[in-house]
Design a protein around this motif. Structure first.
Motif, PDB file in Angstrom:
ATOM      1  N   THR A  24      42.566  48.985  42.197  1.00 17.09           N
ATOM      2  CA  THR A  24      41.899  49.414  40.965  1.00 17.09           C
ATOM      3  C   THR A  24      42.349  50.783  40.479  1.00 17.09           C
ATOM      4  OG1 THR A  24      40.030  50.448  42.142  1.00 17.09           O
ATOM      5  CG2 THR A  24      39.837  48.099  41.622  1.00 17.09           C
ATOM      6  N   ALA A  25      43.261  51.436  41.170  1.00 18.82           N
ATOM      7  CA  ALA A  25      43.699  52.775  40.774  1.00 18.82           C
ATOM      8  C   ALA A  25      44.662  52.689  39.596  1.00 18.82           C
ATOM      9  CB  ALA A  25      44.361  53.491  41.942  1.00 18.82           C
ATOM     10  N   ASN A  64      46.755  55.170  36.353  1.00 13.01           N
ATOM     11  CA  ASN A  64      47.116  56.492  35.869  1.00 13.01           C
ATOM     12  C   ASN A  64      46.409  56.750  34.530  1.00 13.01           C
ATOM     13  OD1 ASN A  64      48.631  55.356  33.730  1.00 13.01           O
ATOM     14  ND2 ASN A  64      50.487  55.277  34.967  1.00 13.01           N
ATOM     15  N   PRO A  65      46.556  57.949  33.946  1.00 12.81           N
ATOM     16  CA  PRO A  65      45.848  58.251  32.690  1.00 12.81           C
ATOM     17  C   PRO A  65      46.213  57.338  31.526  1.00 12.81           C
ATOM     18  CG  PRO A  65      46.536  60.277  33.753  1.00 12.81           C
ATOM     19  CD  PRO A  65      47.177  59.155  34.528  1.00 12.81           C
ATOM     20  N   LEU A  66      47.325  56.612  31.624  1.00 13.09           N
ATOM     21  CA  LEU A  66      47.708  55.657  30.578  1.00 13.09           C
ATOM     22  C   LEU A  66      47.103  54.279  30.811  1.00 13.09           C
ATOM     23  CD1 LEU A  66      51.501  56.565  30.179  1.00 13.09           C
ATOM     24  CD2 LEU A  66      49.546  57.390  28.846  1.00 13.09           C
ATOM     25  N   GLY A  67      46.341  54.151  31.905  1.00 14.07           N
ATOM     26  CA  GLY A  67      45.738  52.857  32.213  1.00 14.07           C
ATOM     27  C   GLY A  67      46.639  51.923  32.988  1.00 14.07           C
ATOM     28  N   GLU A  68      47.791  52.410  33.438  1.00 12.92           N
ATOM     29  CA  GLU A  68      48.737  51.575  34.180  1.00 12.92           C
ATOM     30  C   GLU A  68      48.363  51.558  35.659  1.00 12.92           C
ATOM     31  OE1 GLU A  68      52.560  52.761  31.328  1.00 12.92           O
ATOM     32  OE2 GLU A  68      52.195  53.806  33.220  1.00 12.92           O
ATOM     33  N   ARG A  69      48.444  50.382  36.252  1.00 11.68           N
ATOM     34  CA  ARG A  69      48.062  50.210  37.644  1.00 11.68           C
ATOM     35  C   ARG A  69      49.000  50.994  38.569  1.00 11.68           C
ATOM     36  NH1 ARG A  69      45.214  45.924  39.486  1.00 11.68           N
ATOM     37  NH2 ARG A  69      44.169  46.211  37.514  1.00 11.68           N
ATOM     38  N   PRO A 106      50.654  51.771  42.354  1.00 12.66           N
ATOM     39  CA  PRO A 106      51.019  50.951  43.526  1.00 12.66           C
ATOM     40  C   PRO A 106      50.152  51.336  44.719  1.00 12.66           C
ATOM     41  CG  PRO A 106      52.598  52.716  43.231  1.00 12.66           C
ATOM     42  CD  PRO A 106      51.669  52.794  42.052  1.00 12.66           C
ATOM     43  N   ASP A 107      48.959  50.765  44.791  1.00  9.86           N
ATOM     44  CA  ASP A 107      47.997  51.207  45.794  1.00  9.86           C
ATOM     45  C   ASP A 107      47.522  50.059  46.670  1.00  9.86           C
ATOM     46  OD1 ASP A 107      46.493  49.855  43.947  1.00  9.86           O
ATOM     47  OD2 ASP A 107      44.835  51.259  43.950  1.00  9.86           O
ATOM     48  N   ALA A 108      48.455  49.454  47.378  1.00 10.15           N
ATOM     49  CA  ALA A 108      48.040  48.532  48.425  1.00 10.15           C
ATOM     50  C   ALA A 108      47.071  49.266  49.336  1.00 10.15           C
ATOM     51  CB  ALA A 108      49.256  48.056  49.222  1.00 10.15           C
ATOM     52  N   GLU A 109      46.211  48.532  50.017  1.00  7.12           N
ATOM     53  CA  GLU A 109      45.113  49.164  50.748  1.00  7.12           C
ATOM     54  C   GLU A 109      45.593  50.270  51.684  1.00  7.12           C
ATOM     55  OE1 GLU A 109      41.121  47.943  53.266  1.00  7.12           O
ATOM     56  OE2 GLU A 109      42.450  46.414  52.465  1.00  7.12           O
ATOM     57  N   ALA A 110      46.669  50.034  52.410  1.00  7.07           N
ATOM     58  CA  ALA A 110      47.156  51.043  53.351  1.00  7.07           C
ATOM     59  C   ALA A 110      47.628  52.288  52.618  1.00  7.07           C
ATOM     60  CB  ALA A 110      48.292  50.464  54.200  1.00  7.07           C
ATOM     61  N   THR A 111      48.280  52.100  51.459  1.00  6.70           N
ATOM     62  CA  THR A 111      48.769  53.234  50.683  1.00  6.70           C
ATOM     63  C   THR A 111      47.619  54.055  50.133  1.00  6.70           C
ATOM     64  OG1 THR A 111      50.726  51.963  50.043  1.00  6.70           O
ATOM     65  CG2 THR A 111      50.196  53.912  48.724  1.00  6.70           C
ATOM     66  N   LEU A 112      46.596  53.363  49.596  1.00  8.49           N
ATOM     67  CA  LEU A 112      45.445  54.062  49.039  1.00  8.49           C
ATOM     68  C   LEU A 112      44.705  54.833  50.126  1.00  8.49           C
ATOM     69  CD1 LEU A 112      43.780  54.475  46.431  1.00  8.49           C
ATOM     70  CD2 LEU A 112      42.372  52.550  47.152  1.00  8.49           C
ATOM     71  N   GLU A 113      44.541  54.196  51.285  1.00  8.02           N
ATOM     72  CA  GLU A 113      43.836  54.865  52.375  1.00  8.02           C
ATOM     73  C   GLU A 113      44.607  56.091  52.836  1.00  8.02           C
ATOM     74  OE1 GLU A 113      42.414  53.797  56.900  1.00  8.02           O
ATOM     75  OE2 GLU A 113      41.974  52.390  55.289  1.00  8.02           O
ATOM     76  N   LYS A 114      45.934  55.989  52.916  1.00  2.34           N
ATOM     77  CA  LYS A 114      46.749  57.131  53.329  1.00  2.34           C
ATOM     78  C   LYS A 114      46.621  58.262  52.309  1.00  2.34           C
ATOM     79  CE  LYS A 114      51.437  58.322  54.841  1.00  2.34           C
ATOM     80  NZ  LYS A 114      51.637  59.496  53.974  1.00  2.34           N
ATOM     81  N   ALA A 134      42.338  57.289  37.898  1.00  4.38           N
ATOM     82  CA  ALA A 134      41.015  56.673  37.950  1.00  4.38           C
ATOM     83  C   ALA A 134      41.028  55.586  39.014  1.00  4.38           C
ATOM     84  CB  ALA A 134      40.642  56.086  36.588  1.00  4.38           C
ATOM     85  N   VAL A 135      39.862  55.353  39.617  1.00  6.70           N
ATOM     86  CA  VAL A 135      39.748  54.302  40.616  1.00  6.70           C
ATOM     87  C   VAL A 135      38.291  53.864  40.692  1.00  6.70           C
ATOM     88  CG1 VAL A 135      39.281  55.819  42.601  1.00  6.70           C
ATOM     89  CG2 VAL A 135      40.440  53.629  42.967  1.00  6.70           C
ATOM     90  N   GLN A 136      38.069  52.609  41.011  1.00  6.67           N
ATOM     91  CA  GLN A 136      36.705  52.139  41.207  1.00  6.67           C
ATOM     92  C   GLN A 136      36.199  52.575  42.573  1.00  6.67           C
ATOM     93  OE1 GLN A 136      36.350  47.934  40.489  1.00  6.67           O
ATOM     94  NE2 GLN A 136      36.805  48.126  38.314  1.00  6.67           N
ATOM     95  N   LEU A 137      34.967  53.022  42.594  1.00  3.89           N
ATOM     96  CA  LEU A 137      34.328  53.473  43.823  1.00  3.89           C
ATOM     97  C   LEU A 137      33.127  52.594  44.119  1.00  3.89           C
ATOM     98  CD1 LEU A 137      34.418  57.309  43.076  1.00  3.89           C
ATOM     99  CD2 LEU A 137      35.924  56.068  44.650  1.00  3.89           C
ATOM    100  N   GLU A 138      33.142  51.972  45.284  1.00  5.47           N
ATOM    101  CA  GLU A 138      32.030  51.128  45.711  1.00  5.47           C
ATOM    102  C   GLU A 138      31.061  51.989  46.520  1.00  5.47           C
ATOM    103  OE1 GLU A 138      31.160  47.257  48.583  1.00  5.47           O
ATOM    104  OE2 GLU A 138      33.216  47.748  47.982  1.00  5.47           O
ATOM    105  N   VAL A 139      29.825  52.053  46.076  1.00  8.09           N
ATOM    106  CA  VAL A 139      28.823  52.890  46.722  1.00  8.09           C
ATOM    107  C   VAL A 139      28.179  52.104  47.859  1.00  8.09           C
ATOM    108  CG1 VAL A 139      26.772  54.311  46.400  1.00  8.09           C
ATOM    109  CG2 VAL A 139      28.401  54.001  44.512  1.00  8.09           C
ATOM    110  N   GLU A 140      28.324  52.625  49.070  1.00  3.56           N
ATOM    111  CA  GLU A 140      27.814  51.930  50.247  1.00  3.56           C
ATOM    112  C   GLU A 140      26.430  52.417  50.674  1.00  3.56           C
ATOM    113  OE1 GLU A 140      30.995  52.655  53.029  1.00  3.56           O
ATOM    114  OE2 GLU A 140      32.031  50.810  52.423  1.00  3.56           O
ATOM    115  N   ARG A 141      26.160  53.723  50.509  1.00  2.00           N
ATOM    116  CA  ARG A 141      24.907  54.268  51.017  1.00  2.00           C
ATOM    117  C   ARG A 141      24.556  55.567  50.307  1.00  2.00           C
ATOM    118  NH1 ARG A 141      24.087  57.295  56.774  1.00  2.00           N
ATOM    119  NH2 ARG A 141      21.846  57.677  56.618  1.00  2.00           N
ATOM    120  N   GLU A 142      23.277  55.727  49.977  1.00  2.00           N
ATOM    121  CA  GLU A 142      22.778  57.018  49.526  1.00  2.00           C
ATOM    122  C   GLU A 142      22.235  57.734  50.754  1.00  2.00           C
ATOM    123  OE1 GLU A 142      20.520  58.427  45.637  1.00  2.00           O
ATOM    124  OE2 GLU A 142      19.091  57.487  47.047  1.00  2.00           O
ATOM    125  N   VAL A 143      22.967  58.745  51.212  1.00  2.00           N
ATOM    126  CA  VAL A 143      22.601  59.452  52.438  1.00  2.00           C
ATOM    127  C   VAL A 143      21.425  60.386  52.203  1.00  2.00           C
ATOM    128  CG1 VAL A 143      23.448  60.976  54.268  1.00  2.00           C
ATOM    129  CG2 VAL A 143      25.011  59.339  53.189  1.00  2.00           C
TER     130      VAL A 143
END
Length: 269
Positions: free
Chosen positions: A180-181, A183-188, A190-198, A246-255
């Motif tokens: 879901t990441a 750039n400012p132009l709205g272009e996707r 390259p954020d495969a899960e491992a890349t995004l996590e890194k 920009a990226v979507q953020l999934e909210v897991e817990r309100e601490v």
């Protein structure tokens, strides 16, 4: 109880001396978030990465939580000047704190139970975020909801950006949604899960600002689980050559969530 509001005079006249209660969150790494107020010496939003010995870490991981209405732990350090945590300060730099750990809020129901640990020494490994709050500032209704993001890899947190009274203190645990990441132009990106996590592992050692589009900055419009929201990291450079993403953020817990301590301070009669 009035531990959080304690104020003493420092020998060298440091007005930031006080009993600065902290929220504990995370695990590996472990963080502390100062519980602020719009009054000196507590007018600081501060987030620390800290280290504790194996015995304390084991207690935090495994203790039975006895205060269901306060589903978090807090730390009450011995009095110290908050200025010693300022990464831009020119004076003494604090590297450790000694205090007590409570199950729940130390000033409320949690303080009615024995501490989980006493005389606990925690090492201040890094200052993730440090901001002095303007006690005279007044909240604007047209302010956009904003947080700061910090954490490592798959364990990310959002802390509400506290600016002006009345305000609220909120800490969330979130995850960035792979794919879901953009750039400012709205272009996707390259954020495969491992890349995004890194990327998040490397980038958010120090807190970065993030705006949540389409929401005003009020407790009623705050982000709560199980929402998935669009986060705009306007000041963060992703591995794409653009400034911001920009990226979507999934909210897991309100601490943690608090409004009372950040109400408008009472004016002297």
């Amino acid at each position: 109880m009035d531990m959080h509001h304690g104020h003493q005079t420092h020998p060298d006249g440091d007005a930031t001396l006080g009993s600065h209660g902290m929220l504990l969150l995370g695990g590996e790494p472990l963080y502390m978030s100062h519980l602020p107020m719009f009054m000196a010496p507590h007018n600081f939003q501060v987030i620390l990465q800290v280290g504790a010995d194996d015995a304390v870490s084991s207690v935090l991981r495994s203790h039975q939580h006895v205060v269901p209405e306060e589903p978090y732990d807090t730390f009450v350090p011995e009095v110290f000047p908050m200025s010693e945590l300022d990464p831009r300060g020119a004076g003494l730099r604090r590297t450790s704190m000694t205090g007590k750990i409570f199950c729940g809020h130390f000033e409320r129901e949690g303080g009615q139970h024995p501490p989980l640990a006493e005389h606990t020494v925690v090492a201040v490994q890094s200052v993730v975020y440090f901001s002095q709050l303007d006690v005279q500032a007044e909240h604007r209704d047209d302010t956009e909801l904003a947080y700061v993001c910090f954490g490592r890899g798959g364990q990310l947190h959002l802390a509400h950006n506290i600016t002006a009274a009345p305000d609220f203190d909120q800490v969330l645990t979130v995850r960035a949604v792979p794919g879901t990441a953009t750039n400012p132009l709205g272009e996707r990106l390259p954020d495969a899960e491992a890349t995004l996590e890194k990327f998040f592992e490397e980038r958010f050692v120090v807190a970065e600002p993030v705006n949540i589009g389409g929401r005003s900055d009020s407790p009623d419009h705050r982000v709560v689980p199980p929402a998935t929201v669009d986060g705009s990291f306007f000041a963060t450079a992703p591995p794409s050559g653009f400034h911001g993403f920009a990226v979507q953020l999934e909210v897991e817990r309100e601490v943690y969530m608090e409004t009372g301590d950040l109400a408008k301070p009472k004016r002297p009669q």
